[in-house]
Enzyme design. Structure first.
Site, PDB file in Angstrom:
ATOM      1  N   ARG A   1       0.821  -1.230   0.000  1.00 21.28           N
ATOM      2  CA  ARG A   1       0.000   0.000   0.000  1.00 21.28           C
ATOM      3  C   ARG A   1       0.839   1.257   0.000  1.00 21.28           C
ATOM      4  O   ARG A   1       0.348   2.332  -0.300  1.00 21.28           O
ATOM      5  CB  ARG A   1      -0.917   0.013   1.240  1.00 21.28           C
ATOM      6  CG  ARG A   1      -2.008  -1.021   1.220  1.00 21.28           C
ATOM      7  CD  ARG A   1      -2.608  -1.201   2.587  1.00 21.28           C
ATOM      8  NE  ARG A   1      -1.580  -1.632   3.545  1.00 21.28           N
ATOM      9  CZ  ARG A   1      -1.770  -1.806   4.842  1.00 21.28           C
ATOM     10  NH1 ARG A   1      -2.960  -1.588   5.357  1.00 21.28           N
ATOM     11  NH2 ARG A   1      -0.783  -2.199   5.624  1.00 21.28           N
TER      12      ARG A   1
ATOM     13  N   VAL B   1      -4.648  -5.581  -0.342  1.00 18.30           N
ATOM     14  CA  VAL B   1      -5.084  -6.956  -0.642  1.00 18.30           C
ATOM     15  C   VAL B   1      -6.449  -7.286  -0.042  1.00 18.30           C
ATOM     16  O   VAL B   1      -7.069  -8.278  -0.425  1.00 18.30           O
ATOM     17  CB  VAL B   1      -4.072  -8.042  -0.184  1.00 18.30           C
ATOM     18  CG1 VAL B   1      -2.786  -7.987  -0.964  1.00 18.30           C
ATOM     19  CG2 VAL B   1      -3.828  -7.999   1.314  1.00 18.30           C
TER      20      VAL B   1
ATOM     21  N   SER C   1       3.228 -19.188   9.455  1.00 19.00           N
ATOM     22  CA  SER C   1       3.901 -18.822  10.705  1.00 19.00           C
ATOM     23  C   SER C   1       3.935 -20.057  11.593  1.00 19.00           C
ATOM     24  O   SER C   1       3.098 -20.951  11.443  1.00 19.00           O
ATOM     25  CB  SER C   1       3.094 -17.721  11.409  1.00 19.00           C
ATOM     26  OG  SER C   1       3.514 -17.569  12.745  1.00 19.00           O
TER      27      SER C   1
ATOM     28  N   TYR D   1      -4.734 -13.930  15.354  1.00 17.74           N
ATOM     29  CA  TYR D   1      -3.615 -14.015  14.402  1.00 17.74           C
ATOM     30  C   TYR D   1      -3.309 -15.481  14.100  1.00 17.74           C
ATOM     31  O   TYR D   1      -3.158 -15.878  12.941  1.00 17.74           O
ATOM     32  CB  TYR D   1      -2.370 -13.315  14.964  1.00 17.74           C
ATOM     33  CG  TYR D   1      -1.145 -13.479  14.072  1.00 17.74           C
ATOM     34  CD1 TYR D   1      -1.101 -12.861  12.823  1.00 17.74           C
ATOM     35  CD2 TYR D   1      -0.058 -14.265  14.468  1.00 17.74           C
ATOM     36  CE1 TYR D   1       0.003 -13.024  11.991  1.00 17.74           C
ATOM     37  CE2 TYR D   1       1.049 -14.432  13.649  1.00 17.74           C
ATOM     38  CZ  TYR D   1       1.072 -13.801  12.412  1.00 17.74           C
ATOM     39  OH  TYR D   1       2.169 -13.971  11.578  1.00 17.74           O
TER      40      TYR D   1
ATOM     41  N   LYS E   1      -3.301 -17.780  10.592  1.00 14.54           N
ATOM     42  CA  LYS E   1      -2.159 -18.540  10.068  1.00 14.54           C
ATOM     43  C   LYS E   1      -2.480 -20.041  10.028  1.00 14.54           C
ATOM     44  O   LYS E   1      -1.928 -20.760   9.194  1.00 14.54           O
ATOM     45  CB  LYS E   1      -0.892 -18.226  10.872  1.00 14.54           C
ATOM     46  CG  LYS E   1      -0.383 -16.796  10.635  1.00 14.54           C
ATOM     47  CD  LYS E   1      -0.039 -16.535   9.165  1.00 14.54           C
ATOM     48  CE  LYS E   1       0.558 -15.165   8.912  1.00 14.54           C
ATOM     49  NZ  LYS E   1       0.954 -14.938   7.508  1.00 14.54           N
TER      50      LYS E   1
ATOM     51  N   PRO F   1       7.736 -19.204   9.448  1.00 15.84           N
ATOM     52  CA  PRO F   1       8.827 -18.673  10.280  1.00 15.84           C
ATOM     53  C   PRO F   1       8.405 -18.491  11.733  1.00 15.84           C
ATOM     54  O   PRO F   1       7.238 -18.294  12.045  1.00 15.84           O
ATOM     55  CB  PRO F   1       9.124 -17.306   9.654  1.00 15.84           C
ATOM     56  CG  PRO F   1       8.334 -17.227   8.398  1.00 15.84           C
ATOM     57  CD  PRO F   1       7.191 -18.165   8.564  1.00 15.84           C
ATOM     58  N   GLY F   2       9.428 -18.503  12.607  1.00 19.82           N
ATOM     59  CA  GLY F   2       9.270 -18.026  13.978  1.00 19.82           C
ATOM     60  C   GLY F   2       9.577 -16.539  13.991  1.00 19.82           C
ATOM     61  O   GLY F   2       9.228 -15.824  13.053  1.00 19.82           O
TER      62      GLY F   2
ATOM     63  N   GLU G   1       9.119  -5.101  10.458  1.00 23.99           N
ATOM     64  CA  GLU G   1       8.182  -4.122  11.045  1.00 23.99           C
ATOM     65  C   GLU G   1       6.989  -4.819  11.704  1.00 23.99           C
ATOM     66  O   GLU G   1       6.066  -4.165  12.200  1.00 23.99           O
ATOM     67  CB  GLU G   1       7.718  -3.145   9.953  1.00 23.99           C
ATOM     68  CG  GLU G   1       8.851  -2.280   9.466  1.00 23.99           C
ATOM     69  CD  GLU G   1       8.445  -1.314   8.361  1.00 23.99           C
ATOM     70  OE1 GLU G   1       7.238  -1.155   8.100  1.00 23.99           O
ATOM     71  OE2 GLU G   1       9.350  -0.726   7.752  1.00 23.99           O
TER      72      GLU G   1
END
Ligand code: NDP
Ligand code: 8X3
Length: 252
Positions: A34, A61, A140, A153, A157, A183-184, A189
């Site tokens: 964005r 998105v 994740s 969250y 995932k 990933p861990g 950001e």
């Protein structure tokens, strides 16, 4: 031969590192996000440094119409997408469900699940026509392990985990590879976004350990796409050495 790679969420973190890694290989890249200024700057850098073609698509998105229109606007030369990296995503907040902000929930669900689906639907159609392609979904560790205060969250995932398995099956007969990378902790950001811009709280997440970088995950992305045509890596779980899973870290 140069490939065409579509990276969602290329304005920072893992997506930016992946775009850079593919450009370094000589591939042409479509970068999305964005933040227009960052996208323009990255395009300038990658084109100058690696002499590749970079297209910028600025859109959200979560907005299905914007997704479809953005894909339609691609220049002819970049319409045949070889690799899609479904990376755009975020966590917002860290609270028990009874205290969670419903706007945060909507944003996570709309971005991490629905956004990923919209883009996949558009890009997969061309891959199916050509009988080849590779879709990489950034999941994740929270996609298989739910932790306290992270239920929504984690649920998004978990959905990415399920969708990756579903894509693998649905695209099997079409010659499209599907890989989920989980990933861990990666210092990007991500935590700043999660804590609504609170940098010191964000930094505290990584206290006493060496987190992964966007480049570490980009290396994994690049590796799965470098294998012979008959090989598909279905899943990769990648964590810092000091993080065993979503529950155990060893901080010094
Ligand atoms: P960053 O916050 O650094 O990057 C997130 C990217 O997603 C940005 O480019 C952002 O672009 C884009 N994005 C977010 N919302 C939207 C939207 N609505 N429309 C378009 N683009 C959007 O975080 P990471 O690089 O760490 O995150 C990338 C992925 O990795 C995410 O899916 C995240 O869940 C996952 N992940 C991250 C981990 C970590 O510890 N950092 C660990 C495991 C998985 P813009 O703001 O310009 O729109
Ligand atoms: C990000 C990893 O454990 O911080 O997906 O939620 S975690």
């Amino acid at each position: 031969m140069a490939k065409t790679v579509f990276v969602t969420g290329a304005t920072s973190g893992i997506g930016e590192a992946a775009a850079r890694a593919f450009a370094e290989e000589g591939d042409n890249i479509i970068i999305t996000g964005r933040r227009a200024v960052r996208l323009k700057e990255l395009k300038k850098q990658l084109e100058a440094e690696f002499c590749v073609e970079v297209a910028v698509l600025m859109f959200d998105v979560r907005d299905r119409k914007q997704c479809f229109a953005a894909l339609e606007s691609l220049p002819e030369a970049l319409r045949e997408i070889d690799i899609l990296v479904n990376n755009a995503g975020l966590a917002l907040g860290l609270e028990h469900i009874d205290e969670g902000d419903v706007n945060d929930w909507d944003t996570m669900i709309d971005t991490n699940i629905k956004g990923l689906l919209y883009i996949t639907r558009c890009v997969a159609r061309g891959m199916i026509e050509r009988g080849c392609g590779h879709i990489i979904n950034i999941g994740s560790i929270a996609g298989t392990q739910c932790y306290e205060n992270g239920a929504v969250y984690s649920a998004t995932k978990h959905a990415v985990h399920a969708l990756s398995q579903g894509m693998r099956i649905d695209f099997l007969a079409h010659g499209i590879k599907v890989t989920e990378i989980r990933p861990g902790m990666v210092e990007t950001e991500f935590s700043q976004v999660r804590f609504h811009g609170d940098r010191s709280r964000a930094h505290g997440v990584y206290n006493g350990l060496t987190p992964l970088t966007g480049d570490d995950v980009a290396d994994a992305i690049l590796w799965v796409t470098s294998l012979p045509e008959h090989v598909n890596i279905d899943e990769i779980v990648i964590t810092p050495k000091q993080q065993a899973n979503a529950y155990y870290t060893c901080r010094k």
